[in-house]
Design a protein around this motif. Sequence first.
Motif, PDB file in Angstrom:
ATOM      1  N   GLU A 158       2.248  19.643   9.276  1.00 10.89           N
ATOM      2  CA  GLU A 158       3.521  18.918   9.293  1.00 10.89           C
ATOM      3  C   GLU A 158       4.407  19.318   8.116  1.00 10.89           C
ATOM      4  O   GLU A 158       3.920  19.597   7.011  1.00 10.89           O
ATOM      5  CB  GLU A 158       3.274  17.402   9.253  1.00 10.89           C
ATOM      6  CG  GLU A 158       2.504  16.864  10.451  1.00 10.89           C
ATOM      7  CD  GLU A 158       3.291  16.950  11.732  1.00 10.89           C
ATOM      8  OE1 GLU A 158       4.536  16.974  11.673  1.00 10.89           O
ATOM      9  OE2 GLU A 158       2.664  17.005  12.806  1.00 10.89           O
ATOM     10  N   THR A 159       5.703  19.304   8.346  1.00  4.44           N
ATOM     11  CA  THR A 159       6.670  19.621   7.271  1.00  4.44           C
ATOM     12  C   THR A 159       7.053  18.385   6.464  1.00  4.44           C
ATOM     13  O   THR A 159       7.679  18.503   5.413  1.00  4.44           O
ATOM     14  CB  THR A 159       7.935  20.243   7.886  1.00  4.44           C
ATOM     15  OG1 THR A 159       8.469  19.351   8.867  1.00  4.44           O
ATOM     16  CG2 THR A 159       7.601  21.583   8.540  1.00  4.44           C
ATOM     17  N   GLN A 160       6.714  17.203   6.975  1.00  4.33           N
ATOM     18  CA  GLN A 160       7.022  15.945   6.282  1.00  4.33           C
ATOM     19  C   GLN A 160       5.721  15.188   5.984  1.00  4.33           C
ATOM     20  O   GLN A 160       5.375  14.216   6.658  1.00  4.33           O
ATOM     21  CB  GLN A 160       7.947  15.069   7.160  1.00  4.33           C
ATOM     22  CG  GLN A 160       9.290  15.693   7.473  1.00  4.33           C
ATOM     23  CD  GLN A 160      10.182  15.733   6.245  1.00  4.33           C
ATOM     24  OE1 GLN A 160      10.016  14.969   5.305  1.00  4.33           O
ATOM     25  NE2 GLN A 160      11.154  16.658   6.256  1.00  4.33           N
ATOM     26  N   PRO A 161       4.954  15.632   4.988  1.00  2.00           N
ATOM     27  CA  PRO A 161       3.651  15.001   4.709  1.00  2.00           C
ATOM     28  C   PRO A 161       3.759  13.529   4.318  1.00  2.00           C
ATOM     29  O   PRO A 161       2.869  12.738   4.624  1.00  2.00           O
ATOM     30  CB  PRO A 161       3.090  15.841   3.555  1.00  2.00           C
ATOM     31  CG  PRO A 161       4.277  16.504   2.944  1.00  2.00           C
ATOM     32  CD  PRO A 161       5.243  16.725   4.046  1.00  2.00           C
ATOM     33  N   LEU A 162       4.850  13.144   3.649  1.00  2.00           N
ATOM     34  CA  LEU A 162       5.003  11.758   3.228  1.00  2.00           C
ATOM     35  C   LEU A 162       5.076  10.819   4.422  1.00  2.00           C
ATOM     36  O   LEU A 162       4.444   9.751   4.442  1.00  2.00           O
ATOM     37  CB  LEU A 162       6.256  11.611   2.361  1.00  2.00           C
ATOM     38  CG  LEU A 162       6.531  10.199   1.814  1.00  2.00           C
ATOM     39  CD1 LEU A 162       5.353   9.718   0.981  1.00  2.00           C
ATOM     40  CD2 LEU A 162       7.812  10.181   1.001  1.00  2.00           C
ATOM     41  N   ILE A 163       5.834  11.216   5.444  1.00  2.00           N
ATOM     42  CA  ILE A 163       5.958  10.378   6.647  1.00  2.00           C
ATOM     43  C   ILE A 163       4.608  10.251   7.348  1.00  2.00           C
ATOM     44  O   ILE A 163       4.229   9.170   7.825  1.00  2.00           O
ATOM     45  CB  ILE A 163       7.014  10.979   7.609  1.00  2.00           C
ATOM     46  CG1 ILE A 163       8.389  10.940   6.944  1.00  2.00           C
ATOM     47  CG2 ILE A 163       7.037  10.234   8.933  1.00  2.00           C
ATOM     48  CD1 ILE A 163       9.480  11.632   7.741  1.00  2.00           C
ATOM     49  N   VAL A 164       3.863  11.363   7.394  1.00  2.00           N
ATOM     50  CA  VAL A 164       2.528  11.341   8.017  1.00  2.00           C
ATOM     51  C   VAL A 164       1.630  10.329   7.308  1.00  2.00           C
ATOM     52  O   VAL A 164       0.935   9.530   7.943  1.00  2.00           O
ATOM     53  CB  VAL A 164       1.892  12.751   7.964  1.00  2.00           C
ATOM     54  CG1 VAL A 164       0.433  12.704   8.428  1.00  2.00           C
ATOM     55  CG2 VAL A 164       2.673  13.712   8.834  1.00  2.00           C
ATOM     56  N   CYS A 165       1.670  10.327   5.971  1.00  2.00           N
ATOM     57  CA  CYS A 165       0.828   9.399   5.187  1.00  2.00           C
ATOM     58  C   CYS A 165       1.268   7.952   5.386  1.00  2.00           C
ATOM     59  O   CYS A 165       0.425   7.042   5.447  1.00  2.00           O
ATOM     60  CB  CYS A 165       0.878   9.771   3.708  1.00  2.00           C
ATOM     61  SG  CYS A 165       0.109  11.354   3.327  1.00  2.00           S
ATOM     62  N   GLU A 166       2.565   7.704   5.482  1.00  2.00           N
ATOM     63  CA  GLU A 166       3.062   6.339   5.709  1.00  2.00           C
ATOM     64  C   GLU A 166       2.603   5.805   7.065  1.00  2.00           C
ATOM     65  O   GLU A 166       2.201   4.641   7.180  1.00  2.00           O
ATOM     66  CB  GLU A 166       4.593   6.331   5.623  1.00  2.00           C
ATOM     67  CG  GLU A 166       5.114   6.510   4.202  1.00  2.00           C
ATOM     68  CD  GLU A 166       6.632   6.656   4.156  1.00  2.00           C
ATOM     69  OE1 GLU A 166       7.198   6.554   3.046  1.00  2.00           O
ATOM     70  OE2 GLU A 166       7.252   6.874   5.226  1.00  2.00           O
ATOM     71  N   SER A 192       0.838  -1.213   0.000  1.00  2.00           N
ATOM     72  CA  SER A 192       0.000   0.000   0.000  1.00  2.00           C
ATOM     73  C   SER A 192       0.870   1.260   0.000  1.00  2.00           C
ATOM     74  O   SER A 192       0.577   2.224  -0.710  1.00  2.00           O
ATOM     75  CB  SER A 192      -0.940   0.003   1.206  1.00  2.00           C
ATOM     76  OG  SER A 192      -0.211   0.070   2.410  1.00  2.00           O
ATOM     77  N   ILE A 193       1.980   1.238   0.782  1.00  2.00           N
ATOM     78  CA  ILE A 193       2.899   2.394   0.821  1.00  2.00           C
ATOM     79  C   ILE A 193       3.593   2.571  -0.528  1.00  2.00           C
ATOM     80  O   ILE A 193       3.770   3.682  -1.023  1.00  2.00           O
ATOM     81  CB  ILE A 193       3.927   2.222   1.954  1.00  2.00           C
ATOM     82  CG1 ILE A 193       3.223   2.339   3.311  1.00  2.00           C
ATOM     83  CG2 ILE A 193       5.034   3.264   1.857  1.00  2.00           C
ATOM     84  CD1 ILE A 193       4.104   2.006   4.498  1.00  2.00           C
ATOM     85  N   SER A 194       3.966   1.467  -1.148  1.00  2.00           N
ATOM     86  CA  SER A 194       4.633   1.520  -2.452  1.00  2.00           C
ATOM     87  C   SER A 194       3.722   2.153  -3.501  1.00  2.00           C
ATOM     88  O   SER A 194       4.156   3.006  -4.295  1.00  2.00           O
ATOM     89  CB  SER A 194       5.039   0.106  -2.874  1.00  2.00           C
ATOM     90  OG  SER A 194       5.585   0.120  -4.160  1.00  2.00           O
ATOM     91  N   VAL A 204      -8.361   8.787   9.021  1.00  2.00           N
ATOM     92  CA  VAL A 204      -7.923   9.438   7.780  1.00  2.00           C
ATOM     93  C   VAL A 204      -8.195  10.947   7.848  1.00  2.00           C
ATOM     94  O   VAL A 204      -7.358  11.757   7.439  1.00  2.00           O
ATOM     95  CB  VAL A 204      -8.623   8.824   6.546  1.00  2.00           C
ATOM     96  CG1 VAL A 204      -8.148   9.502   5.268  1.00  2.00           C
ATOM     97  CG2 VAL A 204      -8.339   7.323   6.447  1.00  2.00           C
ATOM     98  N   VAL A 205      -9.372  11.322   8.380  1.00  2.00           N
ATOM     99  CA  VAL A 205      -9.709  12.745   8.524  1.00  2.00           C
ATOM    100  C   VAL A 205      -8.707  13.443   9.442  1.00  2.00           C
ATOM    101  O   VAL A 205      -8.238  14.553   9.160  1.00  2.00           O
ATOM    102  CB  VAL A 205     -11.146  12.907   9.071  1.00  2.00           C
ATOM    103  CG1 VAL A 205     -11.422  14.369   9.427  1.00  2.00           C
ATOM    104  CG2 VAL A 205     -12.167  12.417   8.053  1.00  2.00           C
ATOM    105  N   GLU A 206      -8.358  12.770  10.544  1.00  2.00           N
ATOM    106  CA  GLU A 206      -7.399  13.338  11.502  1.00  2.00           C
ATOM    107  C   GLU A 206      -6.030  13.575  10.848  1.00  2.00           C
ATOM    108  O   GLU A 206      -5.413  14.640  11.007  1.00  2.00           O
ATOM    109  CB  GLU A 206      -7.259  12.385  12.692  1.00  2.00           C
ATOM    110  CG  GLU A 206      -6.274  12.860  13.740  1.00  2.00           C
ATOM    111  CD  GLU A 206      -6.014  11.790  14.798  1.00  2.00           C
ATOM    112  OE1 GLU A 206      -4.963  11.868  15.459  1.00  2.00           O
ATOM    113  OE2 GLU A 206      -6.859  10.870  14.965  1.00  2.00           O
ATOM    114  N   TYR A 207      -5.555  12.600  10.084  1.00  2.00           N
ATOM    115  CA  TYR A 207      -4.233  12.726   9.456  1.00  2.00           C
ATOM    116  C   TYR A 207      -4.253  13.698   8.278  1.00  2.00           C
ATOM    117  O   TYR A 207      -3.238  14.295   7.946  1.00  2.00           O
ATOM    118  CB  TYR A 207      -3.720  11.351   9.023  1.00  2.00           C
ATOM    119  CG  TYR A 207      -2.952  10.650  10.123  1.00  2.00           C
ATOM    120  CD1 TYR A 207      -1.562  10.597  10.113  1.00  2.00           C
ATOM    121  CD2 TYR A 207      -3.620  10.094  11.209  1.00  2.00           C
ATOM    122  CE1 TYR A 207      -0.860   9.986  11.139  1.00  2.00           C
ATOM    123  CE2 TYR A 207      -2.932   9.478  12.241  1.00  2.00           C
ATOM    124  CZ  TYR A 207      -1.546   9.430  12.202  1.00  2.00           C
ATOM    125  OH  TYR A 207      -0.852   8.835  13.229  1.00  2.00           O
TER     126      TYR A 207
END
Length: 537
Positions: free
Chosen positions: A337-345, A263-265, A327-330
């Motif tokens: 956040e300055t690192q949106p990719l990490i938040v999504c992972e 899913s992350i990939s 999902v709404v919270e994130y």
Amino acid sequence: YKVLARKYRPKNFDEVCGQKHTVESLKNAIKTGRIAHAYIFAGPRGVGKTSVARIFSKSLNCVEGPTVNPCNKCDICREISSGSCIDVLEIDGASNRGIDEIRNLRENVNLRPSKARFKIYIIDEVHMLTNEAFNALLKTLEEPPEYVKFIFATTSPEKILPTILSRCQRFDFKPLTLKEVSEEIKRIAKEEKIEVEDDVIKEIFDFSGGSLRDALSILDQLIVFSEGNKIKYDDVKKLLGLPEEKSIEEILKFIRKKQPKESISLFHQLLSDGKNPGVILDNMIRKLRDIGLQKIGEITVISENKEFASLFEEMELEKILESISLVVEYKEKLRRETQPLIVCEILLLKLSQIMGRETEKVEKKEERKEEEESIFNFVEEKKENKKEEEKQKKTEKIEEKKDQQKNEKEQSSQEKVEEKKKEPLDDEKIKQLWSVALKELKRHKPTVEAALREGQIEKIEDEVIFISFEEKFSFHKSMAEKPTNKKYIEKVVSKIFGKEYRINLILKEGKKNSILDSEQVKKIIKLFNGEVIEIKE
């Protein structure tokens, strides 16, 4: 060139998109002359708050007014539309939020309008004012001069002091519906000679969140982006970075199968294709919402992909709701956040823990469940057989006991009858039994009992009961002698007396009245010491 949101800004109440309740209330206020001194227009962005405030200002100040249909031709109407009218002041609450600005406003309030009928202050985003500024405005807001009107627009009415709210009439502007936005976009597209597909309009609406201004801004971009005079669905996907529904379903499928790595990939691949992470999360929310709606029977089909649909059939509604909330919270965290990719992972890993299922465990659980059901059915069958045997034995015992009781009852009844037959009937006994017989008759046939009550048992002879009636009760005798009544009397009497009896009703002859029975004759005989001599013929 004017952008569409400015070019097609409504000029009168009839052109306002949606907000029917607010428009009708303001029009009625103008018609009846019940115009308040202060209003609050509250609602989300881009739904018409400032536009309605301008139209309301034109309606009050038009040379033909106050009127619900401003002419838009006079100098005042044109100046208000362009924002250059010196008597209708539009103030930005965010940049004029201090007490000094409000003090200047209070001083200017006392100056009469230069050429308009009313001096109107439109303060946008009024919730941005400081508490001190609000407090400085209180007295002026409560009792302004008759020629001053205040219109406050805000997206956060909860931040306004209650003392301010209580001094204003409040109107809540609602987010526009898909139907309202669709009709407006189609009308504008027709004016601009642009063809827009229905799927495009739906995506514009979803992306704008019920804001017409946002929807028209997106439409502006699409007109520039698309080739020719037709806006296609592919144009929307490319411009807005919308992921395909298939990609979203693939992400959710990997999460459900508890395959976070895959899913992350796929998420990384969508980002590399230029998709916006916030938009991806929005689409995940919509898909999860559809799954939840299917659970409660609101919709029947969530996807054309049968494999995807089958994966979520057994998922509990509680887990679906928990996933949507996460999902709404994130999505909110992405803004900070300055690192949106990490938040999504992190989000995808957490969703795998909530929504994921392990196939092996599920199969073992199902096998164990089948075994338990088999054992349970065997035990239940044994219990049922045992219950049936016990029930049969119990039924036989009850039947046997009933037969025994019946025989004993019949025997006892027969013995009682025999005893009654043998028992001699004296006068006292006959009197008691006769009284009981009358009571039994009264319970079932009171009219027959009333007739028979006037008779007396003279004698019982050879299974016949002789009942006599005096001459004055001849009617009662005839009533009792009716065949049906007589038959019923014999039945009751036989039952009470314990033997078959017939009844014979007789009428007594009354005594003939003699002159000698007269009281006067008796007195004469006594006075003269007389003697009665009877002469026989």
